[in-house]
Design an enzyme around this catalytic site. Structure first.
Site, PDB file in Angstrom:
ATOM      1  N   ASN A 153     -10.488 -39.763 -22.438  1.00 40.56           N
ATOM      2  CA  ASN A 153      -9.385 -40.290 -21.698  1.00 40.56           C
ATOM      3  C   ASN A 153      -9.210 -39.421 -20.257  1.00 40.56           C
ATOM      4  OD1 ASN A 153      -8.921 -38.028 -23.639  1.00 40.56           O
ATOM      5  ND2 ASN A 153      -6.681 -38.044 -22.555  1.00 40.56           N
ATOM      6  N   HIS A 202      -0.713 -50.210 -26.553  1.00 42.05           N
ATOM      7  CA  HIS A 202      -0.255 -50.280 -25.087  1.00 42.05           C
ATOM      8  C   HIS A 202      -1.260 -49.880 -24.199  1.00 42.05           C
ATOM      9  CE1 HIS A 202       0.120 -45.887 -24.379  1.00 42.05           C
ATOM     10  NE2 HIS A 202       0.146 -45.714 -25.702  1.00 42.05           N
ATOM     11  N   THR A 238       7.676 -51.053 -43.228  1.00 38.58           N
ATOM     12  CA  THR A 238       7.926 -52.682 -42.936  1.00 38.58           C
ATOM     13  C   THR A 238       6.932 -53.194 -41.629  1.00 38.58           C
ATOM     14  OG1 THR A 238      10.057 -52.625 -43.474  1.00 38.58           O
ATOM     15  CG2 THR A 238       9.584 -54.381 -42.361  1.00 38.58           C
ATOM     16  N   CYS A 328       0.091 -37.247 -22.839  1.00 44.26           N
ATOM     17  CA  CYS A 328       0.575 -36.696 -23.863  1.00 44.26           C
ATOM     18  C   CYS A 328       0.728 -35.288 -23.545  1.00 44.26           C
ATOM     19  CB  CYS A 328      -0.358 -36.603 -25.370  1.00 44.26           C
ATOM     20  SG  CYS A 328      -0.432 -38.494 -25.657  1.00 44.26           S
TER      21      CYS A 328
END
Length: 399
Positions: A153, A202, A238, A328
């Site tokens: 990255n 994303h 969920t 991050c």
């Protein structure tokens, strides 16, 4: 002032197709786990999205587990496979992995008695395949999981993951691949020898909050989350149906013209690299010199004598949004662990700047960076020199 966004490796703008899919599905009511008509309708759309995402990776739909993103996928794979394979205690990795991997390994080492073995990488960020094979042999019978990112990255290095997968398969070792940066930029597949593979929505134009973990059908990582067991009883929660449909739409769009788009972006990448090398000769290109082994979206330099943060803020004031490394770690002033892992010094690791291109990048964007960057670099270098002189004077005054 119109702004230029060159931080697509951190996140990329949501694609229209993904947004439309999200809004359309969000208007439908129902829980995919419910047995009534509304629930079955949502379940149908989710499974259709799973099929479409799987097709972009040459994977079986049953191998795709939806998660909240790349960080969760990395955690689930590494913790889950480590626990599943105990009492084996060794984890093979490299020092250039994403923080979501590195910090998970540090946690397993501190809390679960894991022994993390870091395999050497070259200065360009390539894993030493011979050293990886030697480590598989040295720790045979003790390895719980091995891991390697498909593409870095920060410096854009594309790793020989399929070769490492073959070595792991021959050694009977579970192998996790972080493909977050590779997916949507490279033609990737869930290849034989890979046990798990992490993806993030994303990074390819889906909204934040959705990702996937591909899990080989005969693998059974121990769950990190417990509850309804919605995703093969490996991941509970969920079903985020609207996000899942958006993810599938983004994946289809990102991969359907992948060759043409990669060629376009690689051309812009190379223009920027060559211009920086021409106008700032002291700048050092980080990552592969051979463009065939660099992400088509990645430009990463160390700028001698200039702090990365100074460059970032100078560029930001000029309307250009870039990065010093992994998003991050944003907001934390520390040298790039990737550059340090390649054997370079702290000065190189503190003077980095990453320009990452994406589907909205234009020729005009690159031209603007080329025009602005030399002056911004000179100002940052002069500020760095002044700060160094001030520090020396202060130190001398205390002698």
């Amino acid at each position: 002032m119109s702004r230029i966004y060159l931080d697509h490796a951190a996140t990329t703008p949501v694609r229209d197709a993904a947004l439309e899919a999200f809004v359309s599905q969000a208007k439908r009511n129902g829980n995919a786990s419910a047995l009534h008509s509304a629930g079955r309708s949502v379940k149908f759309h989710v499974e259709d999205a799973r099929d479409r995402l799987a097709a972009t990776l040459d994977a079986d739909p049953t191998e795709i587990l939806f998660t909240a993103g790349g960080t969760e996928s990395d955690n689930l794979a590494l913790k889950g496979l480590y626990w599943a394979n105990r009492p084996n205690d060794v984890i093979l990795a490299t020092g250039i992995e994403h923080p979501a991997v590195i910090e998970t390994l540090e946690w397993l080492e501190a809390r679960e008695n894991a022994t993390v073995v870091f395999v050497d990488v070259t200065e360009e960020g390539f894993v030493d395949v011979g050293a990886f094979k030697a480590a598989l042999e040295e720790y045979a019978g003790r390895i719980a999981v091995a891991t390697l990112m498909w593409a870095n990255n920060e410096i854009g290095t594309i790793q020989p993951v399929e070769q490492i997968a073959e070595l792991c398969q021959a050694a009977g070792v579970d192998f996790h691949v972080d493909a977050v940066q590779a997916f949507g930029s490279l033609p990737i597949t869930f290849a034989p020898g890979m046990t798990t593979m992490a993806l993030s929505g994303h990074k390819i134009g889906a909204p934040v909050g959705i990702g996937a973990l591909l899990v080989r059908r005969d693998a059974k990582p121990v769950p990190v989350l417990h509850g309804g067991g919605q995703e093969r009883e490996i991941r509970s929660g969920t079903i985020a149906d609207a996000l899942i449909l958006a993810f599938a739409a983004a994946a289809v769009e990102a991969t359907q013209n992948l060759s043409e788009e990669s060629t376009r972006l690689a051309g812009l990448r190379d223009q920027l690299i060559h211009a920086i090398q021409e106008h700032i000769p002291t700048a050092k290109l980080q990552g592969p010199a051979d463009p065939n082994y660099r992400l088509p979206t990645n430009v990463h330099f160390s700028f001698a004598g200039a702090e990365g943060d100074s460059l970032l803020f100078g560029l930001d004031m000029a309307g250009i949004e870039s990065s010093t490394g992994s998003a991050c770690n944003a907001g934390v002033s520390r040298p790039s662990h990737v550059i340090l892992a390649t054997g370079q010094n702290e000065s190189a690791a503190r003077s980095t700047q990453r320009f990452s291109l994406g589907h909205t990048t234009t020729q005009e964007d690159i031209d603007a960076v080329i025009a602005a960057l030399p002056g911004i670099y000179r100002a940052a270098a002069e500020a760095g020199m002044a700060a160094e002189k001030s520090s020396i004077r202060t130190a001398n005054s205390h002698r």
